[in-house]
Design a protein around this motif. Structure first.
Motif, mmCIF file in Angstrom:
data_model
loop_
_atom_site.group_PDB
_atom_site.id
_atom_site.type_symbol
_atom_site.label_atom_id
_atom_site.label_comp_id
_atom_site.label_asym_id
_atom_site.label_seq_id
_atom_site.Cartn_x
_atom_site.Cartn_y
_atom_site.Cartn_z
ATOM 1 N N HIS A 90 0.479 6.524 3.190
ATOM 2 C CA HIS A 90 -0.807 5.936 3.561
ATOM 3 C C HIS A 90 -1.776 5.801 2.384
ATOM 4 O O HIS A 90 -2.715 5.015 2.453
ATOM 5 C CB HIS A 90 -1.449 6.745 4.679
ATOM 6 N N THR A 91 -1.598 6.550 1.320
ATOM 7 C CA THR A 91 -2.520 6.443 0.188
ATOM 8 C C THR A 91 -1.962 5.623 -0.969
ATOM 9 O O THR A 91 -2.714 5.235 -1.858
ATOM 10 C CB THR A 91 -2.924 7.832 -0.346
ATOM 11 N N ALA A 92 -0.672 5.355 -0.962
ATOM 12 C CA ALA A 92 -0.072 4.561 -2.042
ATOM 13 C C ALA A 92 -0.351 3.079 -1.840
ATOM 14 O O ALA A 92 -0.538 2.615 -0.716
ATOM 15 C CB ALA A 92 1.435 4.808 -2.081
ATOM 16 N N LEU A 93 -0.378 2.350 -2.930
ATOM 17 C CA LEU A 93 -0.520 0.896 -2.865
ATOM 18 C C LEU A 93 0.845 0.254 -3.042
ATOM 19 O O LEU A 93 1.779 0.877 -3.551
ATOM 20 C CB LEU A 93 -1.465 0.412 -3.963
ATOM 21 N N ASP A 94 0.961 -0.996 -2.627
ATOM 22 C CA ASP A 94 2.206 -1.730 -2.830
ATOM 23 C C ASP A 94 2.452 -1.862 -4.332
ATOM 24 O O ASP A 94 1.590 -2.352 -5.064
ATOM 25 C CB ASP A 94 2.101 -3.110 -2.184
ATOM 26 N N PRO A 95 3.608 -1.449 -4.839
ATOM 27 C CA PRO A 95 3.846 -1.476 -6.290
ATOM 28 C C PRO A 95 3.931 -2.884 -6.874
ATOM 29 O O PRO A 95 3.696 -3.063 -8.068
ATOM 30 C CB PRO A 95 5.169 -0.731 -6.460
#
Length: 81
Positions: A11-16
């Motif tokens: 939930h805290t990661a962004l799309d790479p």
């Protein structure tokens, strides 16, 4: 969610690839106002003591502002969102 490390990371990661939200159903936005930065958890202050000290010397919400942003994203991407 604090006990489920994988859920928190998802939930805290962004799309790479895009640098934007990771999925259509997951959106995290910066909170607005003084409440966004005063306390993280009830006893863990971030800017709470500074805000209180400024209020003690006469600053009010009408003559100061708290500008929040999503620290995970590049500035140009914030404009797209």
């Amino acid at each position: 969610f604090l006990r489920d490390k994988e859920c928190w990371l998802r939930h805290t990661a962004l799309d790479p690839l895009t640098g934007m939200d990771p999925a259509d159903d997951i959106r995290i936005r910066a909170q607005a106002g003084f409440e966004a930065a005063d306390y993280f958890i009830s006893t863990y202050w971030i800017f709470g003591k500074l805000i209180q000290s400024l209020a003690d010397v006469g600053y009010l919400p009408r003559n100061m502002a708290m500008m929040t942003y999503d620290w995970r994203m590049a500035f140009p991407l914030l404009e797209e969102r």
